[in-house]
Design a protein around this motif. Structure first.
Motif, PDB file in Angstrom:
ATOM      1  N   UNK A 125       0.842  -1.190   0.000  1.00  0.00           N
ATOM      2  CA  UNK A 125       0.000   0.000   0.000  1.00  0.00           C
ATOM      3  C   UNK A 125       0.880   1.244   0.000  1.00  0.00           C
ATOM      4  N   UNK A 126       0.343   2.317  -0.573  1.00  0.00           N
ATOM      5  CA  UNK A 126       1.051   3.595  -0.590  1.00  0.00           C
ATOM      6  C   UNK A 126       0.125   4.699  -0.103  1.00  0.00           C
ATOM      7  N   UNK A 127       0.609   5.516   0.800  1.00  0.00           N
ATOM      8  CA  UNK A 127      -0.116   6.694   1.244  1.00  0.00           C
ATOM      9  C   UNK A 127       0.152   7.808   0.232  1.00  0.00           C
ATOM     10  N   UNK A 128      -0.904   8.328  -0.365  1.00  0.00           N
ATOM     11  CA  UNK A 128      -0.777   9.320  -1.443  1.00  0.00           C
ATOM     12  C   UNK A 128      -1.610  10.559  -1.129  1.00  0.00           C
ATOM     13  N   UNK A 129      -1.319  11.628  -1.866  1.00  0.00           N
ATOM     14  CA  UNK A 129      -2.092  12.865  -1.756  1.00  0.00           C
ATOM     15  C   UNK A 129      -2.494  13.305  -3.157  1.00  0.00           C
ATOM     16  N   UNK A 130      -3.775  13.570  -3.334  1.00  0.00           N
ATOM     17  CA  UNK A 130      -4.307  14.033  -4.627  1.00  0.00           C
ATOM     18  C   UNK A 130      -4.276  15.545  -4.641  1.00  0.00           C
ATOM     19  N   UNK A 131      -3.653  16.095  -5.673  1.00  0.00           N
ATOM     20  CA  UNK A 131      -3.647  17.537  -5.933  1.00  0.00           C
ATOM     21  C   UNK A 131      -4.426  17.758  -7.224  1.00  0.00           C
ATOM     22  N   UNK A 132      -4.665  18.992  -7.620  1.00  0.00           N
ATOM     23  CA  UNK A 132      -5.465  19.222  -8.829  1.00  0.00           C
ATOM     24  C   UNK A 132      -4.941  18.519 -10.098  1.00  0.00           C
ATOM     25  N   UNK A 133      -3.641  18.570 -10.364  1.00  0.00           N
ATOM     26  CA  UNK A 133      -3.126  17.992 -11.608  1.00  0.00           C
ATOM     27  C   UNK A 133      -2.050  16.938 -11.415  1.00  0.00           C
ATOM     28  N   UNK A 134      -1.825  16.551 -10.165  1.00  0.00           N
ATOM     29  CA  UNK A 134      -0.772  15.578  -9.897  1.00  0.00           C
ATOM     30  C   UNK A 134      -1.053  14.877  -8.575  1.00  0.00           C
TER      31      UNK A 134
END
Length: 184
Positions: free
Chosen positions: A135-144
């Motif tokens: 698993x990977x902890x990720x962060x969603x931004x507008x374009x990336x």
């Protein structure tokens, strides 16, 4: 998170707007915390970082899932969990801002459906295998997107992928160049 989520196993070290929300085992909670041990001794470490206050100035989320206790949170996630094929999972294991167009169309579409904020990427086929912790902890931004995983754990994850037989496309290309150079 569903009602079955063990919120009683998450604690903060101090009252107020906590920086970190820790996951503690059921036995630690029942045998120590419920008996007020924290009032008699100074507790330095009591668990794993489950959620961490996010300093990114997006109003959509105050906390993000932390990689340290991700395997205890993922089984309860329903909406912000994306299953990724090997190539997309491997592409997520990078520092910095990862442009969406560097991923498969299906992965891009899954990410675009999410509002900005924390989410988790699970390697397809291993999403129910919490012991493997793919698993990977990720962060969603507008374009990336950003991967919130320490370098040492990124290296461990790529090593696990190699053990599963995965060869990165970049490696395949370089190996092909080495073979053709040796043949000439």
């Amino acid at each position: 998170l569903p009602p079955t989520f063990p919120k009683e196993q998450f604690m903060v070290r101090s009252a107020g707007d906590a920086k970190v929300i820790y996951f503690i085992t059921k036995s630690i909670k029942e045998e120590l915390i419920d008996h007020g041990i924290q009032n008699r001794v100074t507790v330095i470490n009591s668990g794993l970082k489950g959620f961490e206050r996010c300093s990114i100035q997006e109003k959509s989320a105050k906390y993000r899932v932390n990689q340290e206790a991700i395997q205890y949170v993922v089984p309860y996630m329903t909406k912000r969990l994306i299953l990724a094929e090997m190539d997309d999972f491997y592409a997520c294991i990078n520092d910095g801002f990862l442009k969406l167009d560097s991923f498969s169309e299906s992965f891009q579409n899954s990410v675009k459906e999410l509002s900005p904020g924390s989410f988790v990427v699970a390697l397809k086929g291993y999403e129910k295998d919490v012991a493997k912790k793919m698993y990977l902890s990720m962060w969603r931004r507008p374009n990336c997107i950003n991967c919130f995983v320490a370098k040492v754990e990124m290296e461990a994850l790529t090593s696990k992928m190699r053990a599963l037989g995965y060869v990165a496309k970049v490696q395949e290309t370089e190996e092909g160049k080495d073979s053709s150079a040796a043949a000439s």
